[in-house]
Scaffold this motif. Structure first.
Motif, PDB file in Angstrom:
ATOM      1  N   VAL A 178     -14.464 -12.893 -13.500  1.00  0.00           N
ATOM      2  CA  VAL A 178     -15.431 -12.437 -11.736  1.00  0.00           C
ATOM      3  C   VAL A 178     -14.740 -13.216 -10.448  1.00  0.00           C
ATOM      4  O   VAL A 178     -14.339 -14.461 -10.871  1.00  0.00           O
ATOM      5  CB  VAL A 178     -16.252 -12.993 -11.992  1.00  0.00           C
ATOM      6  N   VAL A 179     -14.458 -11.869 -10.060  1.00  0.00           N
ATOM      7  CA  VAL A 179     -13.343 -12.955  -8.486  1.00  0.00           C
ATOM      8  C   VAL A 179     -14.508 -12.714  -7.980  1.00  0.00           C
ATOM      9  O   VAL A 179     -15.150 -11.531  -7.527  1.00  0.00           O
ATOM     10  CB  VAL A 179     -12.301 -12.290  -8.339  1.00  0.00           C
ATOM     11  N   ALA A 180     -14.940 -13.052  -6.875  1.00  0.00           N
ATOM     12  CA  ALA A 180     -16.150 -13.138  -5.763  1.00  0.00           C
ATOM     13  C   ALA A 180     -15.187 -13.695  -3.860  1.00  0.00           C
ATOM     14  O   ALA A 180     -14.527 -14.286  -4.165  1.00  0.00           O
ATOM     15  CB  ALA A 180     -17.266 -14.615  -5.659  1.00  0.00           C
ATOM     16  N   LEU A 181     -15.209 -12.227  -3.927  1.00  0.00           N
ATOM     17  CA  LEU A 181     -14.825 -12.774  -2.382  1.00  0.00           C
ATOM     18  C   LEU A 181     -15.918 -13.725  -0.740  1.00  0.00           C
ATOM     19  O   LEU A 181     -16.397 -12.438  -0.606  1.00  0.00           O
ATOM     20  CB  LEU A 181     -13.732 -11.284  -1.809  1.00  0.00           C
ATOM     21  N   LEU A 182     -15.380 -14.111   0.163  1.00  0.00           N
ATOM     22  CA  LEU A 182     -16.759 -14.375   1.303  1.00  0.00           C
ATOM     23  C   LEU A 182     -15.275 -14.436   1.982  1.00  0.00           C
ATOM     24  O   LEU A 182     -14.214 -14.649   2.093  1.00  0.00           O
ATOM     25  CB  LEU A 182     -17.116 -15.440   0.577  1.00  0.00           C
ATOM     26  N   ARG A 183     -16.278 -13.921   3.490  1.00  0.00           N
ATOM     27  CA  ARG A 183     -15.261 -15.444   4.636  1.00  0.00           C
ATOM     28  C   ARG A 183     -14.953 -16.339   4.547  1.00  0.00           C
ATOM     29  O   ARG A 183     -15.339 -16.783   3.844  1.00  0.00           O
ATOM     30  CB  ARG A 183     -16.776 -14.771   6.005  1.00  0.00           C
ATOM     31  N   GLY A 184     -13.616 -16.957   5.095  1.00  0.00           N
ATOM     32  CA  GLY A 184     -13.068 -18.200   4.601  1.00  0.00           C
ATOM     33  C   GLY A 184     -14.669 -18.857   4.968  1.00  0.00           C
ATOM     34  O   GLY A 184     -13.997 -20.077   4.421  1.00  0.00           O
ATOM     35  N   ASP A 185     -15.474 -18.770   6.249  1.00  0.00           N
ATOM     36  CA  ASP A 185     -15.709 -20.138   6.635  1.00  0.00           C
ATOM     37  C   ASP A 185     -17.448 -19.837   5.880  1.00  0.00           C
ATOM     38  O   ASP A 185     -18.489 -21.000   6.710  1.00  0.00           O
ATOM     39  CB  ASP A 185     -16.220 -20.020   8.256  1.00  0.00           C
ATOM     40  N   HIS A 186     -17.375 -19.558   4.887  1.00  0.00           N
ATOM     41  CA  HIS A 186     -18.548 -19.635   3.844  1.00  0.00           C
ATOM     42  C   HIS A 186     -18.510 -19.842   3.017  1.00  0.00           C
ATOM     43  O   HIS A 186     -17.848 -20.043   2.035  1.00  0.00           O
ATOM     44  CB  HIS A 186     -19.562 -17.638   4.647  1.00  0.00           C
ATOM     45  N   GLN A 187     -19.951 -20.325   2.254  1.00  0.00           N
ATOM     46  CA  GLN A 187     -19.849 -20.531   1.608  1.00  0.00           C
ATOM     47  C   GLN A 187     -20.651 -20.000   0.108  1.00  0.00           C
ATOM     48  O   GLN A 187     -22.140 -19.011   0.564  1.00  0.00           O
ATOM     49  CB  GLN A 187     -20.323 -22.145   1.555  1.00  0.00           C
ATOM     50  N   LEU A 188     -20.013 -20.025  -1.509  1.00  0.00           N
ATOM     51  CA  LEU A 188     -20.557 -19.164  -2.692  1.00  0.00           C
ATOM     52  C   LEU A 188     -22.409 -19.511  -2.262  1.00  0.00           C
ATOM     53  O   LEU A 188     -22.254 -21.107  -2.749  1.00  0.00           O
ATOM     54  CB  LEU A 188     -20.591 -19.441  -3.493  1.00  0.00           C
ATOM     55  N   ASN A 189     -23.324 -19.020  -2.725  1.00  0.00           N
ATOM     56  CA  ASN A 189     -25.083 -19.171  -3.749  1.00  0.00           C
ATOM     57  C   ASN A 189     -24.637 -18.880  -4.646  1.00  0.00           C
ATOM     58  O   ASN A 189     -24.739 -17.929  -5.471  1.00  0.00           O
ATOM     59  CB  ASN A 189     -25.472 -18.848  -2.748  1.00  0.00           C
ATOM     60  N   GLU A 190     -24.937 -20.325  -6.085  1.00  0.00           N
ATOM     61  CA  GLU A 190     -24.067 -19.507  -6.807  1.00  0.00           C
ATOM     62  C   GLU A 190     -25.246 -18.981  -7.800  1.00  0.00           C
ATOM     63  O   GLU A 190     -25.427 -17.908  -8.540  1.00  0.00           O
ATOM     64  CB  GLU A 190     -24.584 -21.097  -7.850  1.00  0.00           C
ATOM     65  N   ALA A 191     -26.767 -19.268  -6.834  1.00  0.00           N
ATOM     66  CA  ALA A 191     -27.911 -19.033  -7.683  1.00  0.00           C
ATOM     67  C   ALA A 191     -27.792 -17.173  -7.352  1.00  0.00           C
ATOM     68  O   ALA A 191     -28.349 -16.068  -7.454  1.00  0.00           O
ATOM     69  CB  ALA A 191     -29.321 -19.068  -6.552  1.00  0.00           C
ATOM     70  N   LYS A 192     -27.456 -16.424  -6.134  1.00  0.00           N
ATOM     71  CA  LYS A 192     -27.035 -14.745  -5.695  1.00  0.00           C
ATOM     72  C   LYS A 192     -26.527 -15.199  -6.223  1.00  0.00           C
ATOM     73  O   LYS A 192     -25.977 -13.056  -6.700  1.00  0.00           O
ATOM     74  CB  LYS A 192     -26.697 -15.354  -4.169  1.00  0.00           C
ATOM     75  N   LEU A 193     -24.731 -15.353  -6.518  1.00  0.00           N
ATOM     76  CA  LEU A 193     -23.653 -15.183  -7.433  1.00  0.00           C
ATOM     77  C   LEU A 193     -24.619 -14.092  -9.477  1.00  0.00           C
ATOM     78  O   LEU A 193     -24.123 -13.429  -9.309  1.00  0.00           O
ATOM     79  CB  LEU A 193     -22.987 -16.530  -7.714  1.00  0.00           C
ATOM     80  N   SER A 194     -25.483 -15.277  -9.637  1.00  0.00           N
ATOM     81  CA  SER A 194     -26.328 -14.746 -10.803  1.00  0.00           C
ATOM     82  C   SER A 194     -27.016 -13.596 -10.574  1.00  0.00           C
ATOM     83  O   SER A 194     -26.834 -13.096 -11.469  1.00  0.00           O
ATOM     84  CB  SER A 194     -27.283 -16.256 -10.742  1.00  0.00           C
ATOM     85  N   THR A 195     -27.788 -13.628  -9.573  1.00  0.00           N
ATOM     86  CA  THR A 195     -28.226 -12.823  -9.289  1.00  0.00           C
ATOM     87  C   THR A 195     -27.258 -11.026  -9.602  1.00  0.00           C
ATOM     88  O   THR A 195     -27.605 -10.290 -10.133  1.00  0.00           O
ATOM     89  CB  THR A 195     -29.106 -12.144  -8.023  1.00  0.00           C
ATOM     90  N   ALA A 196     -26.749 -11.125  -9.050  1.00  0.00           N
ATOM     91  CA  ALA A 196     -25.221 -10.337  -8.778  1.00  0.00           C
ATOM     92  C   ALA A 196     -24.924  -9.509 -10.216  1.00  0.00           C
ATOM     93  O   ALA A 196     -24.546  -8.879 -10.398  1.00  0.00           O
ATOM     94  CB  ALA A 196     -24.684 -10.397  -7.653  1.00  0.00           C
ATOM     95  N   LEU A 197     -25.026 -10.741 -11.049  1.00  0.00           N
ATOM     96  CA  LEU A 197     -24.923 -10.715 -12.235  1.00  0.00           C
ATOM     97  C   LEU A 197     -25.038 -10.483 -13.368  1.00  0.00           C
ATOM     98  O   LEU A 197     -24.568 -10.511 -14.481  1.00  0.00           O
ATOM     99  CB  LEU A 197     -23.746 -11.618 -12.856  1.00  0.00           C
ATOM    100  N   ALA A 198     -26.706  -9.660 -12.850  1.00  0.00           N
ATOM    101  CA  ALA A 198     -27.581  -9.451 -13.715  1.00  0.00           C
ATOM    102  C   ALA A 198     -28.742 -11.602 -13.994  1.00  0.00           C
ATOM    103  O   ALA A 198     -28.673 -10.825 -15.419  1.00  0.00           O
ATOM    104  CB  ALA A 198     -27.652  -8.939 -14.867  1.00  0.00           C
ATOM    105  N   GLY A 199     -28.311 -12.144 -13.886  1.00  0.00           N
ATOM    106  CA  GLY A 199     -28.742 -13.404 -14.632  1.00  0.00           C
ATOM    107  C   GLY A 199     -27.830 -14.212 -14.754  1.00  0.00           C
ATOM    108  O   GLY A 199     -27.853 -15.443 -15.538  1.00  0.00           O
ATOM    109  N   GLN A 200     -26.593 -13.812 -14.651  1.00  0.00           N
ATOM    110  CA  GLN A 200     -25.785 -14.404 -15.847  1.00  0.00           C
ATOM    111  C   GLN A 200     -24.926 -15.777 -14.905  1.00  0.00           C
ATOM    112  O   GLN A 200     -24.844 -15.620 -13.489  1.00  0.00           O
ATOM    113  CB  GLN A 200     -24.190 -13.853 -16.269  1.00  0.00           C
ATOM    114  N   ALA A 201     -24.235 -16.756 -15.909  1.00  0.00           N
ATOM    115  CA  ALA A 201     -23.950 -18.044 -15.399  1.00  0.00           C
ATOM    116  C   ALA A 201     -22.559 -18.480 -15.526  1.00  0.00           C
ATOM    117  O   ALA A 201     -21.957 -17.614 -16.405  1.00  0.00           O
ATOM    118  CB  ALA A 201     -24.886 -19.265 -15.517  1.00  0.00           C
ATOM    119  N   ALA A 202     -21.683 -18.682 -14.541  1.00  0.00           N
ATOM    120  CA  ALA A 202     -20.330 -17.828 -13.707  1.00  0.00           C
ATOM    121  C   ALA A 202     -19.693 -19.859 -13.996  1.00  0.00           C
ATOM    122  O   ALA A 202     -20.416 -20.308 -13.396  1.00  0.00           O
ATOM    123  CB  ALA A 202     -19.613 -17.698 -12.996  1.00  0.00           C
TER     124      ALA A 202
END
Length: 589
Positions: free
Chosen positions: A302-326
């Motif tokens: 799984v590759v996540a792309l964000l704007r250079g000055d932004h930080q990944l939110n792991e909970a939002k990522l998990s939601t996008a992946l239907a609850g899977q943890a990365a």
């Protein structure tokens, strides 16, 4: 009559060396709690009296909407297997075996047990809706117990569960709990905010947390002071100011640029003379998913792309992946997918999955902030090189767009555009619309009006009793101790004679205490043979909101009443003390 000299109230001058937050320091110093082991506490007289009052308030409000049960703390493995949480909860679950070798766990919530009761007992729509609750100890094998009662391994919880025929019924049950929680926390004297929340391992759709802002909190909440918007960091969104895209270089097609040794977002931006807002941050991750052919778990990129000055939110990522943890990719996994070392990764040259269900190819998730952006810069998947002129949807095609970033303070409110603030906070309550996660997996079925078998829909609702007490202390303390709202204080009033050798002072103090007790107040008579300063310091320390000082003014027929929160002192005639407190603490009577 409660006499201080007869009670066990072991006050301390110094806080434990490991106490970092106010509530931990003062609960120990005031003799409310004593530690038995890491994350395990005994509640002494003062603490238990306060908890009993909190429990009473919670029970009164919950009895208006539901029915109280008492459930076992020991749960069979089979029930947690049926819901799928035996493995999901991992090491947080206390696990044990009985003498026959059967697997058990100590309950950290009661979804499985309540759902099992519903599965065996509910048969018809005529039995619904149902709201069942309990107040009982819960257990979590917390890896890092800290902050006194804020992060523990055994805790007291009110948890309730609703069963309804449809989503409209769940809406009603959810609102009943929302309103009941507001009444509970109002009665407990807390200043709190209700925020949109992430459901996490509990599952479900809609969720709200009841939060108290405090520096001792470990959660972050985002809020708008203008319109009242509030959400936890895992759920919060914002409006972003428009970013001016870079002009196209050359013919506008992706163009390699040499960036020797420049690996970080900041280094590359500085080297190329651009803003990090014009760069793409590429995060390489892995999830485990079930192989549809073999049924076995296998890793997927799984590759996540964000704007250079932004930080990944792991909970939002998990939601996008239907609850899977990365998890982050390892070095060999990065080279297998990108053919490049870390620091120069980008989305070009890889055959991405067209949809999340396409299990044969890696997933590319692109944050919404990059949608419609042009001429961005990302790694070229080649050491010491980056690419200019990248445009989302033209040069690479996301598997899906999603909100993946954490909101930052000062960004615009999604509702009104005012600046957002971010605070640390303590969660005191959490309500979830669980949906069919447990009732479906555990086989709950009832007959509807047409005789058709259907699955009830569920909600789950929790309150941490210790969190109410600790939050109150975090909100109401100074260097000398704390004061609790009268409705949850172990005693509302402490009557303090300044000299127990003086019969006049002792007799007057006893008479006042008896009068107030007969009027329904919780009163503590400090009859210890101690100097007035010692008594006053203890009274300031232990959370009692009012002190009646019986001293030399008795000769004038008056006593001093001190309000702990404000330090205000009022001279009141001895005969008017009861009326004073009746007007102050019992306005409804």
């Amino acid at each position: 009559m409660h006499r201080w000299s007869e009670l066990f109230i072991p006050t301390l001058r110094e806080a434990p060396a490991d106490a970092e937050v106010a509530s931990h320091k003062f609960l120990v110093r005031a003799g409310y709690i004593r530690q038995l082991a890491a994350g395990i506490y005994s509640y002494l007289l003062m603490g238990q009296r306060s908890f009993n009052k909190i429990i009473g308030i919670v029970r009164q409000e919950m009895d208006k909407i539901g029915q109280e049960f008492y459930l076992p703390a020991l749960h069979p493995r089979e029930l947690w297997e049926a819901s799928g949480r035996w493995s999901v909860m991992g090491d947080n679950l206390f696990r044990l075996k009985d003498r026959k070798g059967a697997d058990l766990c100590l309950g950290m919530t009661e979804e499985e047990i309540m759902t099992e009761i519903a599965r065996k007992e509910l048969r018809s729509y005529k039995q619904l809706p149902q709201i069942w609750y309990q107040i009982a100890p819960k257990f979590r094998d917390e890896p890092r117990p800290k902050s006194g009662l804020l992060r523990v391994r055994q805790f007291l919880m009110k948890d309730s569960y609703s069963f309804d025929m449809d989503k409209e019924g769940l809406d009603v049950s959810y609102l009943k709990h929302y309103d009941a929680y507001c009444r509970i926390f109002d009665r407990c004297g807390l200043r709190y905010v209700v925020v949109e929340a992430y459901s996490g391992a509990m599952g479900g759709s809609e969720s709200h947390e009841f939060m108290v802002r405090t520096a001792a909190g470990e959660d972050l909440i985002v809020s708008c002071e203008k319109c009242g918007y509030a959400a936890n960091m895992e759920k919060a969104t914002s409006k972003l100011a428009r970013v001016e895209d870079l002009p196209a270089a050359g013919d506008g097609k992706p163009q390699e640029v040499h960036t020797p040794g420049q690996k970080t977002i900041e280094d590359v931006a500085r080297y190329l003379g651009v803003s990090p807002k014009n760069k793409i941050k590429t995060l390489a991750l892995m999830v485990n998913e079930e192989d549809p052919d073999t049924g076995k778990s296998k890793p997927r990129a799984v590759v996540a792309l964000l704007r250079g000055d932004h930080q990944l939110n792991e909970a939002k990522l998990s939601t996008a992946l239907a609850g899977q943890a990365a998890r982050p990719m390892q070095e060999d996994e990065i080279k297998d997918l990108f053919r490049s070392p870390a620091g120069f990764l980008g989305p070009i040259g890889i055959d991405w999955a067209r949809e999340l269900q396409d299990s044969g190819r890696p997933i590319l998730l692109v944050d919404e902030a990059l949608r419609d952006r042009t001429n961005l810069i990302a790694g070229a998947n080649r050491e010491d090189y980056h690419l200019k002129n990248l445009t989302t949807g033209r040069d690479f095609h996301p598997t899906a767009y999603a909100d993946l970033r954490s909101v930052a303070a000062g960004e615009s409110c999604p509702n009104c555009g005012a600046p957002l603030r971010i605070d640390t906070a303590v969660e005191i309550g959490h309500i979830f619309k669980l949906g069919y996660k447990y009732s479906e997996s555990m086989g709950v079925r009832v007959l509807d009006r047409n005789g058709k078998e259907v699955t009830p829909i569920m909600g789950s609702y929790g309150i941490g009793m210790e969190r109410i007490l600790t939050a109150a202390i975090e909100q109401n303390h100074d260097e000398n101790g704390f004061w609790l709202p009268p409705q949850i204080a172990p005693f509302e009033i402490v009557v303090t004679p300044t000299n127990v050798s003086d019969d006049k002072l002792c007799n007057t103090s006893t008479e006042i205490a008896h009068t107030l007790e007969a009027a329904g107040f919780d009163v503590l008579l400090d009859d210890r043979d101690e100097r007035p300063g010692v008594k006053f310091k203890d009274a300031d320390l232990v959370g009692i909101p009012f002190r009646v000082t019986v001293g030399k003014k008795v000769t004038e027929g008056t006593v001093e009443i001190v309000q702990r929160s404000t330090r205000e002192i009022h001279d009141v005639s001895i005969g008017a003390v009861k009326d004073y407190f009746t007007g102050l603490l019992r306005p409804a009577r």
